[in-house]
Every structure is written in structure tokens, then in C-alpha cells.
Motif scaffolding. Structure first.
Motif, PDB file in Angstrom:
ATOM      1  N   HIS A  18       0.819  -1.215   0.000  1.00  0.00           N
ATOM      2  CA  HIS A  18       0.000   0.000   0.000  1.00  0.00           C
ATOM      3  C   HIS A  18       0.854   1.266   0.000  1.00  0.00           C
ATOM      4  O   HIS A  18       0.445   2.284  -0.584  1.00  0.00           O
ATOM      5  CB  HIS A  18      -0.970  -0.002   1.190  1.00  0.00           C
ATOM      6  N   ASP A  22       0.182   4.040  -2.682  1.00  0.00           N
ATOM      7  CA  ASP A  22      -0.210   5.381  -2.241  1.00  0.00           C
ATOM      8  C   ASP A  22       0.732   6.448  -2.797  1.00  0.00           C
ATOM      9  O   ASP A  22       0.290   7.532  -3.190  1.00  0.00           O
ATOM     10  CB  ASP A  22      -0.223   5.443  -0.708  1.00  0.00           C
ATOM     11  N   LEU A  50     -10.326   1.500  -8.343  1.00  0.00           N
ATOM     12  CA  LEU A  50     -10.923   1.948  -7.081  1.00  0.00           C
ATOM     13  C   LEU A  50      -9.989   2.865  -6.306  1.00  0.00           C
ATOM     14  O   LEU A  50     -10.436   3.805  -5.640  1.00  0.00           O
ATOM     15  CB  LEU A  50     -11.326   0.737  -6.247  1.00  0.00           C
ATOM     16  N   ALA A  51      -8.686   2.618  -6.407  1.00  0.00           N
ATOM     17  CA  ALA A  51      -7.735   3.529  -5.766  1.00  0.00           C
ATOM     18  C   ALA A  51      -7.789   4.906  -6.432  1.00  0.00           C
ATOM     19  O   ALA A  51      -7.725   5.939  -5.753  1.00  0.00           O
ATOM     20  CB  ALA A  51      -6.330   2.954  -5.850  1.00  0.00           C
ATOM     21  N   ALA A  53     -10.420   6.127  -7.889  1.00  0.00           N
ATOM     22  CA  ALA A  53     -11.696   6.721  -7.492  1.00  0.00           C
ATOM     23  C   ALA A  53     -11.590   7.377  -6.120  1.00  0.00           C
ATOM     24  O   ALA A  53     -12.198   8.428  -5.875  1.00  0.00           O
ATOM     25  CB  ALA A  53     -12.795   5.660  -7.487  1.00  0.00           C
ATOM     26  N   ARG A  54     -10.811   6.778  -5.224  1.00  0.00           N
ATOM     27  CA  ARG A  54     -10.616   7.379  -3.904  1.00  0.00           C
ATOM     28  C   ARG A  54      -9.690   8.585  -3.979  1.00  0.00           C
ATOM     29  O   ARG A  54      -9.929   9.605  -3.323  1.00  0.00           O
ATOM     30  CB  ARG A  54     -10.053   6.343  -2.935  1.00  0.00           C
ATOM     31  N   GLN A  55      -8.628   8.474  -4.763  1.00  0.00           N
ATOM     32  CA  GLN A  55      -7.652   9.554  -4.870  1.00  0.00           C
ATOM     33  C   GLN A  55      -8.215  10.766  -5.599  1.00  0.00           C
ATOM     34  O   GLN A  55      -7.862  11.912  -5.283  1.00  0.00           O
ATOM     35  CB  GLN A  55      -6.408   9.044  -5.608  1.00  0.00           C
ATOM     36  N   PRO A  57     -11.692  12.153  -6.174  1.00  0.00           N
ATOM     37  CA  PRO A  57     -13.111  12.008  -5.839  1.00  0.00           C
ATOM     38  C   PRO A  57     -14.078  12.657  -6.815  1.00  0.00           C
ATOM     39  O   PRO A  57     -15.287  12.418  -6.733  1.00  0.00           O
ATOM     40  CB  PRO A  57     -13.211  12.661  -4.449  1.00  0.00           C
ATOM     41  N   ARG A  77     -17.141  -4.465  -5.905  1.00  0.00           N
ATOM     42  CA  ARG A  77     -16.317  -3.677  -4.988  1.00  0.00           C
ATOM     43  C   ARG A  77     -16.643  -2.185  -5.101  1.00  0.00           C
ATOM     44  O   ARG A  77     -16.663  -1.476  -4.092  1.00  0.00           O
ATOM     45  CB  ARG A  77     -14.839  -3.911  -5.280  1.00  0.00           C
ATOM     46  N   LEU A  81     -17.980   0.187  -2.017  1.00  0.00           N
ATOM     47  CA  LEU A  81     -17.232   1.380  -1.607  1.00  0.00           C
ATOM     48  C   LEU A  81     -17.984   2.674  -1.890  1.00  0.00           C
ATOM     49  O   LEU A  81     -17.476   3.759  -1.580  1.00  0.00           O
ATOM     50  CB  LEU A  81     -15.875   1.409  -2.322  1.00  0.00           C
ATOM     51  N   VAL A  83     -18.779   4.013  -4.838  1.00  0.00           N
ATOM     52  CA  VAL A  83     -18.289   4.800  -5.980  1.00  0.00           C
ATOM     53  C   VAL A  83     -18.834   4.279  -7.308  1.00  0.00           C
ATOM     54  O   VAL A  83     -18.358   4.664  -8.376  1.00  0.00           O
ATOM     55  CB  VAL A  83     -16.745   4.821  -6.020  1.00  0.00           C
TER      56      VAL A  83
END
Length: 262
Positions: A18, A22, A50-51, A53-55, A57, A77, A81, A83
Motif C-alpha cells: 500500500h 499510495d 478503485l484507488a 476513485a478514492r484519490q 473524488p 467492490r 465502496l 463509488v
């Protein structure tokens, strides 16, 4: 290896490594415009999608993969989450004609280009899919991670890696491609090339044992007839007990290229 185990292995890679993921995502996010349209080529289980999508927004993300089962996993997933409204999936073989995917501000290709029969053609299509000024992020790896400490187990692990490298070369996988040169040939400007030499030691993430077990099991799957029977039996024994070991390390190399369409 069954689809469920392959999807789990890809998810575990993001979990155990991670810090590396990251770092790359933060780097890429700092170079991405507001409200970007992102395309993930060879999305697999969706760890990159998905990473991202989080990073990012406010991003809309299109995840492309040839495998419907992987895309089903990804959609599940994304829904879990929260998204799913920003993540869309497209089933497509990237070695065939591409469906309309652009215009994109960012294209992400993580450990996917080496699988393609004609990666040069895919790079040309990626160039056409990006908006002028758009960013193409290519991540590649040289092999599976290594886990075993010095000794007989590590020596066997190295022999397995050597044979698997021969098998990948025989199959025509582009593991040693000069991606910087290929990107330039496709019309991109390469802005950065960064190698990550990952070396994790105790205390390791809780998922490391399972990650090691699935990785060694996947390695073992391709080695029948290519290693002596005693080596295969020893590898089976190591894989069976690796999840409970406390002396593991995680050693891996990843390289990231950032290229821009002028």
C-alpha cells in the motif's frame, strides 16, 4: 489459478504494497486536472480503478478488461465502496478493435501492457484516446514478489523465478520491453521514469502470509515439467506453510513511466 484467487491476489498486492501504491497515486493525482475522465486499461480486479476513485473524488473512471468475471468483481467492490456512480466498466480485448473510450485526461495501465500481443498498437490507440495534454501512466513489474529469507527456500524461490522468466519469454510476454522508447515512438513525451525497489520487513501487513501463499501457488501452477520433482515437492511444502511464517520479507520491483500527449 481460479478467477477468485487471482482477484484476491491482485487485491492483496494493493493491500500489502500500500505504501508504494499510495505514493504513485498521490504523484499521479497531483498532475491530474479537476473532474478528470480516466481510463484504466486492463483493470483486472479493480485495484487501480478503485484507488483512483478514492484519490480523485471528482473523477469519472472507465475500467476496461477482457474478463467479464473480473469486471463483475470490480463492479461489486465499487458498489460496496460507494463509488459505483463514477465507475463504469467496458469488456474489451485490447489486442482487437477498441470501443470508444475517450476523450480521456488520464490513462492508467498497471501491469497490463506486457500481456498484449502488440503493445505498440495499443500505445498508438492510447495516444488517440487522450486529450492533448493528457497523461498516460504505465506501471510494469519484472516478476512476482519474493518472500523467503536467505537459505534453501530463497535459493529455490530464485530458481522458480528464473524458470518463470524463461516461460514468459517463450510466450512472448513483453516483460523486458523498453517502455520509454515505445512511448516516444507512439508520439508521447516521457516526463518521468521512476523505479521502486520495494523491501518490506517485519512488522509486515497482516495480509502478507496470504499474499505469499497465493503468489507461490500461482508460481507453482506454471512449473510442472520445468523443475525437478524434488524442487516441486519442496515448493509445495513451502507454499502450504508460508502463511503462518513470521520470518517473511516482501521484495519487489516496480517501474512507473509518466508520459504526456503533446
Amino acid at each position: 489459478m481460479a478467477h477468485t484467487h487471482l482477484a484476491e491476489l491482485l487485491d492483496l498486492d494493493a493491500d500489502v504494497l500500500h505504501e508504494y501504491h499510495d505514493t504513485v497515486l498521490t504523484w499521479v493525482g497531483s498532475l491530474t486536472p479537476a473532474r478528470p475522465r480516466v481510463v484504466d486499461l486492463g483493470a483486472g480486479s479493480g485495484t487501480g480503478t478503485l484507488a483512483l476513485a478514492r484519490q480523485l473524488p471528482d473523477a469519472e473512471i472507465v475500467a476496461v478488461d477482457v474478463d467479464d468475471e473480473m469486471l463483475d468483481h470490480l463492479r461489486g467492490r465499487a458498489h460496496a465502496l460507494g463509488v459505483a456512480d463514477r465507475v463504469h466498466t467496458v469488456q474489451a480485448d485490447l489486442d482487437q478493435s477498441w470501443p470508444p473510450l475517450g476523450p480521456a485526461d488520464l490513462i492508467w495501465a498497471s501491469a497490463s501492457l506486457h500481456h498484449l500481443a502488440e503493445p505498440a498498437r495499443a500505445l498508438t490507440r492510447a495516444h488517440a484516446t487522450l486529450r492533448p495534454g493528457g497523461l498516460f501512466v504505465v506501471t510494469e513489474l519484472d516478476s512476482f514478489p519474493r518472500f523467503l529469507p536467505e537459505g534453501a527456500g530463497a535459493d529455490l524461490e530464485e530458481r522458480c523465478h528464473a524458470v518463470l522468466a524463461e516461460i514468459r519469454a517463450e510466450k512472448g510476454l513483453h516483460m523486458t520491453e523498453d517502455w520509454a522508447a515505445r512511448l516516444v515512438e507512439a508520439g508521447f513525451t516521457v516526463e518521468a521514469e521512476r523505479r521502486f525497489d520495494i523491501a518490506l520487513r517485519a512488522p509486515l501487513p497482516a495480509a502478507t502470509g496470504r499474499y505469499a501463499h497465493l503468489t507461490l501457488a500461482r508460481m507453482r501452477h506454471g512449473l510442472d515439467g520445468r523443475l525437478p520433482a524434488p524442487d516441486l515437492a519442496a515448493l509445495d511444502t513451502i507454499a502450504a506453510g508460508v502463511a503462518s511464517r513470521t520470518d517473511l520479507t516482501v521484495r519487489a520491483t516496480r517501474t512507473v513511466w509518466l508520459a504526456r500527449r503533446p
